[in-house]
Write a protein that holds these residues in place. Structure first.
Motif, short mmCIF file in Angstrom:
data_model
loop_
_atom_site.label_atom_id
_atom_site.label_comp_id
_atom_site.label_asym_id
_atom_site.label_seq_id
_atom_site.Cartn_x
_atom_site.Cartn_y
_atom_site.Cartn_z
N THR A 1 29.41 -22.38 -7.95
CA THR A 1 28.78 -23.44 -8.75
C THR A 1 27.44 -23.79 -8.11
O THR A 1 27.34 -23.90 -6.89
N THR A 2 26.41 -23.97 -8.95
CA THR A 2 25.08 -24.24 -8.39
C THR A 2 24.63 -25.67 -8.71
O THR A 2 24.99 -26.24 -9.74
N ALA A 3 23.85 -26.22 -7.79
CA ALA A 3 23.19 -27.51 -8.00
C ALA A 3 21.71 -27.26 -7.68
O ALA A 3 21.31 -27.22 -6.52
N THR A 4 20.93 -27.06 -8.73
CA THR A 4 19.54 -26.65 -8.54
C THR A 4 18.61 -27.85 -8.76
O THR A 4 18.70 -28.52 -9.80
N TRP A 5 17.75 -28.11 -7.78
CA TRP A 5 16.83 -29.24 -7.89
C TRP A 5 15.73 -28.91 -8.89
O TRP A 5 15.12 -27.83 -8.81
N PRO B 1 12.18 -30.11 -9.90
CA PRO B 1 11.10 -31.00 -9.43
C PRO B 1 10.47 -31.81 -10.55
O PRO B 1 9.93 -32.89 -10.30
N LYS B 2 10.56 -31.31 -11.80
CA LYS B 2 9.90 -32.03 -12.91
C LYS B 2 10.57 -33.37 -13.16
O LYS B 2 9.92 -34.37 -13.45
N THR B 3 11.89 -33.40 -13.05
CA THR B 3 12.61 -34.65 -13.35
C THR B 3 13.22 -35.27 -12.10
O THR B 3 13.82 -36.35 -12.18
N ASP B 4 13.10 -34.60 -10.96
CA ASP B 4 13.72 -35.04 -9.71
C ASP B 4 15.24 -35.21 -9.88
O ASP B 4 15.82 -36.21 -9.48
N GLU B 5 15.84 -34.20 -10.53
CA GLU B 5 17.29 -34.23 -10.74
C GLU B 5 17.91 -32.93 -10.21
O GLU B 5 17.20 -31.93 -10.03
N PHE B 6 19.23 -32.98 -10.02
CA PHE B 6 19.97 -31.74 -9.78
C PHE B 6 20.56 -31.27 -11.10
O PHE B 6 21.04 -32.09 -11.90
N VAL B 7 20.55 -29.96 -11.31
CA VAL B 7 21.18 -29.39 -12.49
C VAL B 7 22.43 -28.65 -12.02
O VAL B 7 22.35 -27.65 -11.31
N PRO C 1 21.00 -37.56 -10.96
CA PRO C 1 19.85 -37.94 -10.14
C PRO C 1 19.92 -37.28 -8.76
O PRO C 1 21.02 -37.04 -8.24
N ARG C 2 18.75 -37.03 -8.17
CA ARG C 2 18.73 -36.40 -6.83
C ARG C 2 19.54 -37.22 -5.83
O ARG C 2 20.19 -36.68 -4.94
N ASN C 3 19.53 -38.53 -6.01
CA ASN C 3 20.19 -39.41 -5.06
C ASN C 3 21.71 -39.42 -5.21
O ASN C 3 22.40 -40.18 -4.54
N ASP C 4 22.25 -38.59 -6.09
CA ASP C 4 23.71 -38.54 -6.23
C ASP C 4 24.33 -37.38 -5.46
O ASP C 4 25.52 -37.09 -5.61
N MET C 5 23.52 -36.71 -4.65
CA MET C 5 24.12 -35.80 -3.66
C MET C 5 24.62 -36.69 -2.52
O MET C 5 23.90 -37.61 -2.08
N LEU C 6 25.85 -36.51 -2.06
CA LEU C 6 26.37 -37.36 -0.98
C LEU C 6 25.55 -37.07 0.28
O LEU C 6 25.61 -35.95 0.81
N ASN C 7 24.77 -38.07 0.69
CA ASN C 7 23.71 -37.71 1.65
C ASN C 7 23.74 -38.47 2.97
O ASN C 7 22.71 -38.82 3.51
N ARG C 8 24.93 -38.71 3.49
CA ARG C 8 24.97 -39.30 4.83
C ARG C 8 24.54 -38.28 5.89
O ARG C 8 23.87 -38.61 6.86
N THR D 1 23.49 -34.74 5.04
CA THR D 1 22.47 -33.80 4.58
C THR D 1 21.75 -34.46 3.42
O THR D 1 22.33 -35.28 2.71
N ASN D 2 20.50 -34.09 3.22
CA ASN D 2 19.74 -34.73 2.13
C ASN D 2 18.68 -33.77 1.62
O ASN D 2 18.27 -32.84 2.32
N LEU D 3 18.26 -34.01 0.37
CA LEU D 3 17.10 -33.30 -0.15
C LEU D 3 16.06 -34.37 -0.43
O LEU D 3 16.32 -35.31 -1.19
N ASP D 4 14.89 -34.26 0.22
CA ASP D 4 13.90 -35.33 0.04
C ASP D 4 13.13 -35.16 -1.26
O ASP D 4 13.35 -34.19 -2.00
N LYS D 5 12.22 -36.08 -1.54
CA LYS D 5 11.55 -36.10 -2.86
C LYS D 5 10.65 -34.89 -3.06
O LYS D 5 10.23 -34.59 -4.17
N ASP D 6 10.35 -34.16 -1.97
CA ASP D 6 9.56 -32.93 -2.09
C ASP D 6 10.44 -31.69 -2.16
O ASP D 6 9.96 -30.56 -2.09
N GLY D 7 11.76 -31.92 -2.24
CA GLY D 7 12.67 -30.78 -2.35
C GLY D 7 12.96 -30.11 -1.02
O GLY D 7 13.46 -28.99 -0.97
N GLU D 8 12.65 -30.82 0.08
CA GLU D 8 12.93 -30.26 1.41
C GLU D 8 14.32 -30.69 1.86
O GLU D 8 14.68 -31.87 1.77
N PHE D 9 15.09 -29.74 2.37
CA PHE D 9 16.46 -30.00 2.82
C PHE D 9 16.43 -30.52 4.24
O PHE D 9 15.69 -30.01 5.09
N GLU D 10 17.21 -31.55 4.51
CA GLU D 10 17.27 -32.05 5.89
C GLU D 10 18.71 -32.29 6.31
O GLU D 10 19.53 -32.76 5.52
#
Ligand code: FAD
Length: 296
Positions: A47-51, A53-59, A143-150, A152-161
């Motif tokens: 299953t994929t969750a693709t960011w 950038p146009k809408t700042d959402e995961f698909v 929304p991007r912010n619905d990845m459980l991010n305690r 790991t996170n994806l920032d607003k530029d699509g960078e994984f941290e």
């Protein structure tokens, strides 16, 4: 698993959005990890969750039938939300399997949300108190912010941290293993209670010297020899589960202080106990069943 995953894997901001509704059953959730094609091999999930950038959402998307979520408890009928484990993709890179909060049913009419197909996997041989579902997703946006991010996170530029230690995700999976370990003695003891009571009440054949009464089933050595080892195993399992529960609590406490030292030993204990306890439990229940005659 749903609540526990939120507690352990979601950020404080996400706790403020999800914990209270979950506690009050305004969000009813399931843990959606396993797929038709992969269960044990979690790294193989498709299953994929693709960011976007146009809408700042995961698909969220199910790319093929093997990637359909399959087995999650309560998914088929009862859940409004799912924590979906999917491969995080951003700017052409794959960042592995991460957890995402996805609303799967409309809270007003309980119909699947747009792009979500849901169903029940069907009748099972046992464990009827739990329905297990499947899910296929077709370009479901969150929304991007619905990845459980305690951690790991994806920032607003699509960078994984990576914020913490990724082994915590495995810690959550260990909880289910612990529940299976603790459930074993409970179910075996329940079956033995029925079987032993039956055996001390039911009588068959007048084989007791000097008595006109028939002999209790339990007074046949062949009966006792079948029941006694499982009774002993049930007690032994109970004694061990309290030790394992305490160790697990201590492990999670230490993990919250960034100390993963108990995880290795806990993994070995839980893996071994899960196999042994579930084996004894199902063999013991079947032994009781077979030794209650037609009533079994
Ligand atoms: C009642 C029930 C409830 C469930 N609830 C949920 C849920 O809420 N959420 C969720 O995400 N999932 C759930 N699951 C799925 C469960 O987590 C998977 O069934 C489990 O991870 C095993 O995956 P699998 O069924 O694909 O088996 P497979 O991975 O295909 O394995 C099949 C068998 O192959 C063997 N095997 C596999 N790998 C190896 C190996 N490396 N070495 C040796 N032997 C191996 C083992 O004997 C194993 O039993 C549930 C399953 C059941 C039955």
């Amino acid at each position: 698993m749903f609540m526990y995953s939120i507690e352990k894997l979601a950020s404080d901001e996400q706790h403020s959005r999800w914990l209270e509704p979950t506690k009050h059953f305004n969000m009813i959730g399931c843990y959606a990890q396993t797929e038709l094609g992969h269960g044990s091999n979690v790294a193989g999930l498709e299953t994929t969750a693709t960011w976007d950038p146009k809408t700042d959402e995961f698909v969220l998307h199910t790319p093929n039938i093997k990637a359909a979520k399959f087995w999650p408890g309560d998914m088929g009928h009862f859940c409004s939300h799912a924590i979906v484990f999917a491969r995080l993709r951003s700017k052409g890179k794959d960042y592995g399997v991460q957890p995402f909060m996805v609303q799967i049913r409309d809270l007003n009419n309980w119909e699947p949300m747009p792009g979500v197909e849901l169903g029940d996997v069907g009748a099972k041989y046992g464990y009827h108190s739990k329905e297990n579902g499947f899910m296929v997703m077709n370009q479901v946006r969150i929304p991007r912010n619905d990845m459980l991010n305690r951690f790991t996170n994806l920032d607003k530029d699509g960078e994984f941290e990576v914020i913490g230690d990724l082994r915590i995700i495995y810690g959550v999976m260990m909880l289910i293993r612990l529940q299976i370990v603790c459930g074993g003695p409970m179910y075996l003891a329940g079956a033995l209670k029925i079987g032993v009571r039956y055996a001390v009440c039911r009588r068959q054949f007048k084989t007791m010297h000097g008595s006109k009464q028939e002999r209790k089933l339990m007074d046949y050595q062949s009966h006792m020899v079948k029941f006694a080892p499982y009774l002993a195993k049930a007690y032994a399992m109970y004694a061990n589960t309290s030790y394992v529960k305490d160790l697990f609590t201590e492990m999670m406490k230490r993990i919250s202080q960034d100390d993963f030292s108990l995880m290795d030993v806990m993994h070995h204990i839980l893996s071994g106990f899960k196999v042994t306890f579930s084996d004894w439990t199902h063999l013991g229940i079947d032994c009781v069943r077979q030794n209650c005659g037609g009533a079994g």
